[in-house]
Design a protein around this motif. Structure first.
Motif, PDB file in Angstrom:
ATOM      1  N   ILE A  26       0.856  -1.181   0.000  1.00 51.88           N
ATOM      2  CA  ILE A  26       0.000   0.000   0.000  1.00 51.88           C
ATOM      3  C   ILE A  26       0.893   1.232   0.000  1.00 51.88           C
ATOM      4  O   ILE A  26       1.691   1.433   0.921  1.00 51.88           O
ATOM      5  CB  ILE A  26      -0.929  -0.004   1.226  1.00 51.88           C
ATOM      6  N   VAL A  85       1.860   5.128   0.408  1.00 50.26           N
ATOM      7  CA  VAL A  85       1.461   6.176   1.343  1.00 50.26           C
ATOM      8  C   VAL A  85       1.924   7.509   0.766  1.00 50.26           C
ATOM      9  O   VAL A  85       3.095   7.662   0.411  1.00 50.26           O
ATOM     10  CB  VAL A  85       2.098   5.960   2.737  1.00 50.26           C
ATOM     11  N   PHE A 137      -7.940   5.726   3.342  1.00 47.86           N
ATOM     12  CA  PHE A 137      -7.423   4.496   2.742  1.00 47.86           C
ATOM     13  C   PHE A 137      -8.277   4.220   1.511  1.00 47.86           C
ATOM     14  O   PHE A 137      -9.486   4.043   1.610  1.00 47.86           O
ATOM     15  CB  PHE A 137      -7.491   3.306   3.705  1.00 47.86           C
ATOM     16  N   ASP A 138      -7.641   4.193   0.356  1.00 49.26           N
ATOM     17  CA  ASP A 138      -8.330   3.903  -0.906  1.00 49.26           C
ATOM     18  C   ASP A 138      -8.051   2.447  -1.261  1.00 49.26           C
ATOM     19  O   ASP A 138      -6.961   2.103  -1.712  1.00 49.26           O
ATOM     20  CB  ASP A 138      -7.823   4.836  -2.000  1.00 49.26           C
ATOM     21  N   GLU A 139      -9.065   1.596  -1.025  1.00 48.52           N
ATOM     22  CA  GLU A 139      -8.869   0.154  -1.234  1.00 48.52           C
ATOM     23  C   GLU A 139      -8.722  -0.217  -2.697  1.00 48.52           C
ATOM     24  O   GLU A 139      -8.119  -1.232  -3.025  1.00 48.52           O
ATOM     25  CB  GLU A 139      -9.988  -0.661  -0.581  1.00 48.52           C
ATOM     26  N   GLU A 182      -3.854   2.582  -1.613  1.00 52.24           N
ATOM     27  CA  GLU A 182      -3.123   3.807  -1.303  1.00 52.24           C
ATOM     28  C   GLU A 182      -3.693   4.445  -0.037  1.00 52.24           C
ATOM     29  O   GLU A 182      -4.904   4.455   0.173  1.00 52.24           O
ATOM     30  CB  GLU A 182      -3.272   4.762  -2.487  1.00 52.24           C
ATOM     31  N   ILE A 183      -2.796   4.949   0.791  1.00 58.01           N
ATOM     32  CA  ILE A 183      -3.174   5.750   1.951  1.00 58.01           C
ATOM     33  C   ILE A 183      -2.772   7.177   1.654  1.00 58.01           C
ATOM     34  O   ILE A 183      -1.626   7.450   1.272  1.00 58.01           O
ATOM     35  CB  ILE A 183      -2.470   5.247   3.231  1.00 58.01           C
ATOM     36  N   TYR A 213      -1.662   8.083  10.170  1.00 61.41           N
ATOM     37  CA  TYR A 213      -1.072   6.974   9.417  1.00 61.41           C
ATOM     38  C   TYR A 213      -1.490   5.625  10.015  1.00 61.41           C
ATOM     39  O   TYR A 213      -1.960   4.734   9.306  1.00 61.41           O
ATOM     40  CB  TYR A 213       0.452   7.106   9.382  1.00 61.41           C
ATOM     41  N   GLU A 219      -5.143   4.810   9.321  1.00 60.35           N
ATOM     42  CA  GLU A 219      -5.409   4.361   7.956  1.00 60.35           C
ATOM     43  C   GLU A 219      -4.872   2.949   7.713  1.00 60.35           C
ATOM     44  O   GLU A 219      -5.469   2.180   6.957  1.00 60.35           O
ATOM     45  CB  GLU A 219      -4.858   5.358   6.938  1.00 60.35           C
ATOM     46  N   VAL A 220      -3.776   2.580   8.349  1.00 63.96           N
ATOM     47  CA  VAL A 220      -3.296   1.194   8.256  1.00 63.96           C
ATOM     48  C   VAL A 220      -4.335   0.260   8.883  1.00 63.96           C
ATOM     49  O   VAL A 220      -4.644  -0.801   8.323  1.00 63.96           O
ATOM     50  CB  VAL A 220      -1.910   1.026   8.915  1.00 63.96           C
ATOM     51  N   GLU A 266      -7.498   0.837   9.023  1.00 59.12           N
ATOM     52  CA  GLU A 266      -8.594   0.797   8.050  1.00 59.12           C
ATOM     53  C   GLU A 266      -8.312  -0.277   7.003  1.00 59.12           C
ATOM     54  O   GLU A 266      -9.202  -1.039   6.613  1.00 59.12           O
ATOM     55  CB  GLU A 266      -8.776   2.153   7.365  1.00 59.12           C
ATOM     56  N   ALA A 267      -7.063  -0.352   6.550  1.00 63.12           N
ATOM     57  CA  ALA A 267      -6.678  -1.355   5.550  1.00 63.12           C
ATOM     58  C   ALA A 267      -6.782  -2.767   6.124  1.00 63.12           C
ATOM     59  O   ALA A 267      -7.283  -3.678   5.458  1.00 63.12           O
ATOM     60  CB  ALA A 267      -5.259  -1.081   5.052  1.00 63.12           C
TER      61      ALA A 267
END
Length: 87
Positions: free
Chosen positions: A20, A22, A36-38, A42-43, A58, A61-62, A64-65
């Motif tokens: 992913i 960043v 977080f864009d699945e 990309e974060i 950060y 968002e991790v 979230e992934a």
């Protein structure tokens, strides 16, 4: 001084087989500090954030992934709490 405020946000993070990216971007037009864009894997983190707020964003968002890939279905408030504990 808290060492956590000096952690460097990496250019990418690996989760399982996924890498992913960043990126720090202008997010003044968004209602969030990070995303977080699945689909793009990309974060995105607001480039104006610094120190512990940038690091916590950060980590958030991790998480979230992780929730997305593990299909955990956690509420956003639970993700927020976990990110604060691990940041």
């Amino acid at each position: 001084m808290n060492d956590k405020t000096h952690k460097r946000i990496p250019a990418a993070v690996s989760l399982g087989p996924h890498t992913i990216k960043v990126r720090r971007v202008d997010m003044t037009h968004k209602d969030a500090f990070g995303i977080f864009d699945e689909r793009a894997l990309e974060i995105l983190i607001d480039q104006t954030l610094t120190g512990s707020l940038a690091w916590e964003t950060y980590v958030h968002e991790v998480f979230e992934a992780v929730v997305f890939f593990a299909e955990l279905g956690l509420e956003h408030s639970k993700i927020q709490t976990a990110a604060l504990l691990f940041a």
